[in-house]
Design a protein around this motif. Structure first.
Motif, PDB file in Angstrom:
ATOM      1  N   ALA A 104       0.835  -1.208   0.000  1.00  0.00           N
ATOM      2  CA  ALA A 104       0.000   0.000   0.000  1.00  0.00           C
ATOM      3  C   ALA A 104       0.867   1.254   0.000  1.00  0.00           C
ATOM      4  O   ALA A 104       0.522   2.270  -0.634  1.00  0.00           O
ATOM      5  N   ASP A 105       2.003   1.193   0.700  1.00  0.00           N
ATOM      6  CA  ASP A 105       2.895   2.354   0.730  1.00  0.00           C
ATOM      7  C   ASP A 105       3.569   2.562  -0.614  1.00  0.00           C
ATOM      8  O   ASP A 105       3.906   3.699  -0.979  1.00  0.00           O
ATOM      9  N   GLU A 107       2.039   2.183  -3.374  1.00  0.00           N
ATOM     10  CA  GLU A 107       1.033   2.944  -4.113  1.00  0.00           C
ATOM     11  C   GLU A 107       1.141   4.434  -3.773  1.00  0.00           C
ATOM     12  O   GLU A 107       0.998   5.291  -4.639  1.00  0.00           O
ATOM     13  N   ARG A 108       1.422   4.725  -2.521  1.00  0.00           N
ATOM     14  CA  ARG A 108       1.671   6.126  -2.133  1.00  0.00           C
ATOM     15  C   ARG A 108       2.869   6.678  -2.890  1.00  0.00           C
ATOM     16  O   ARG A 108       2.842   7.794  -3.416  1.00  0.00           O
ATOM     17  N   PRO A 113      -2.514   7.813  -3.730  1.00  0.00           N
ATOM     18  CA  PRO A 113      -2.999   7.670  -2.352  1.00  0.00           C
ATOM     19  C   PRO A 113      -4.410   7.089  -2.272  1.00  0.00           C
ATOM     20  O   PRO A 113      -4.750   6.435  -1.289  1.00  0.00           O
ATOM     21  N   LYS A 115      -5.592   4.681  -4.070  1.00  0.00           N
ATOM     22  CA  LYS A 115      -5.417   3.236  -4.105  1.00  0.00           C
ATOM     23  C   LYS A 115      -4.952   2.720  -2.744  1.00  0.00           C
ATOM     24  O   LYS A 115      -5.373   1.648  -2.286  1.00  0.00           O
ATOM     25  N   THR A 116      -4.104   3.500  -2.091  1.00  0.00           N
ATOM     26  CA  THR A 116      -3.639   3.137  -0.748  1.00  0.00           C
ATOM     27  C   THR A 116      -4.810   3.024   0.211  1.00  0.00           C
ATOM     28  O   THR A 116      -4.903   2.071   1.002  1.00  0.00           O
ATOM     29  N   VAL A 139       0.398   3.970   7.215  1.00  0.00           N
ATOM     30  CA  VAL A 139       0.401   4.175   5.760  1.00  0.00           C
ATOM     31  C   VAL A 139      -0.855   4.918   5.327  1.00  0.00           C
ATOM     32  O   VAL A 139      -0.797   5.859   4.509  1.00  0.00           O
ATOM     33  N   ALA A 143      -1.324   8.581   3.494  1.00  0.00           N
ATOM     34  CA  ALA A 143      -2.095   8.816   2.267  1.00  0.00           C
ATOM     35  C   ALA A 143      -3.064   9.984   2.458  1.00  0.00           C
ATOM     36  O   ALA A 143      -3.247  10.810   1.556  1.00  0.00           O
TER      37      ALA A 143
END
Length: 293
Positions: A104-105, A107-108, A113, A115-116, A139, A143
């Motif tokens: 997820a990070d 994606e950041r 963000p 998506k995160t 995370v 975001a």
């Protein structure tokens, strides 16, 4: 890439060693040694760690531990797209969700963000252990801040783990993130309180909470020395007039000197000032502090 002779490959975790048993013995040893180098260098020399991870990846791309190591090395060098691909591959191989927060990070890091936040609300989060769930909160709060949603970031971090007086491995980072979010929202008094709580929990210096707290208190740190110098030498030049004496010294000198006829005495020559150099050596404080946002 060169590997020191003291690296045998036996240093890898038991689980990783078990995964490598699917390879021929010599190949498994080579892969293990490269993975050890990744672990050794990833904090101090991410680019070097990345190089060793690529070697391991060429040798054994079908081993989940290798894909995971390659992912973390790419993540450390901010190659987020590559890291995300490696983490996804490792997850497909193992079926576990422990890499979900770092994915997820990524994606950041790729500027996504939204998506995160989608991943933060996914069912996979419920399968994480406590440490993983706290990491996911961190995370997700990051975001929210990426999207300038400061109040939402603060709310995201508010949890039972934050309120608990128990000190866990994640406590310092959680309190630090909360304090930083409060400060960004202009709530300085509350931020100071939570930076103080982060200092209490930060037993291994994983954050710069103490520095942030000092800044809020108006304390400034000035490093007057070059980083590469172990010590700094300052030379102070002092000009001393030899004719300048104290009253006691004058009386003592007059008592010791024989009387001289003024007619026979030569006119005294003017004494030259004496130059004295005083060297002040400052020893550099070698204590290092690491911080991570």
């Amino acid at each position: 890439m060169p590997i020191p002779e003291d690296v045998t490959g036996d240093e890898v975790d038991k689980d990783v060693r078990q995964e490598l048993q699917s390879l021929p013995k010599t190949l498994a040893e080579d892969v293990a040694r490269n993975l050890v180098m990744v672990a050794r260098l990833i904090d101090e020399d991410p680019e070097g760690a990345y190089g060793y991870s690529r070697v391991a990846l060429r040798l054994a791309s079908r081993v989940a531990a290798v894909r995971e190591a390659a992912g973390f090395a790419a993540y450390a060098t901010q190659k987020y797209s590559e890291a995300l691909a490696e983490f996804r591959a490792a997850r497909r191989m193992t079926g576990n969700t422990e890499l979900w927060p770092v994915m997820a990070d990524c994606e950041r890091g790729l500027g996504r963000p939204e998506k995160t936040l989608d991943m933060a609300g996914a069912p996979e989060v419920q399968k994480l252990d406590k440490a993983g769930q706290v990491e996911m909160r961190l995370v997700a709060a990051g975001a929210r801040r990426d999207m300038d949603q400061l109040d939402a970031a603060i709310v995201t971090l508010q949890s039972a783990e934050l309120a608990s007086n128990s000190i866990q491995p994640w406590t310092a980072r959680l309190r630090y993130a909360y304090a930083d979010a409060l400060l960004a929202a202009g709530r300085e008094s509350e931020a100071r309180e939570w930076f103080g709580k982060a200092v209490e929990a930060d037993r291994d210096g994983s954050t710069d909470a103490s520095d942030r707290l000092a800044e809020l208190d108006g304390v400034e740190f000035v490093d007057a020395m070059d980083e590469d110098d172990a010590e700094t030498e300052t030379v102070v030049t002092v000009v001393v007039d030899e004719d300048t004496t104290t009253d006691d010294e004058s009386e003592a000198d007059e008592a010791d000197e024989p009387e001289v006829d003024e007619s026979e005495a030569d006119e005294p020559e003017a004494a030259e000032p004496k130059v004295v150099e005083i060297k002040v050596v400052e020893i550099k404080d070698t204590t290092e502090r690491n911080t991570e946002d």
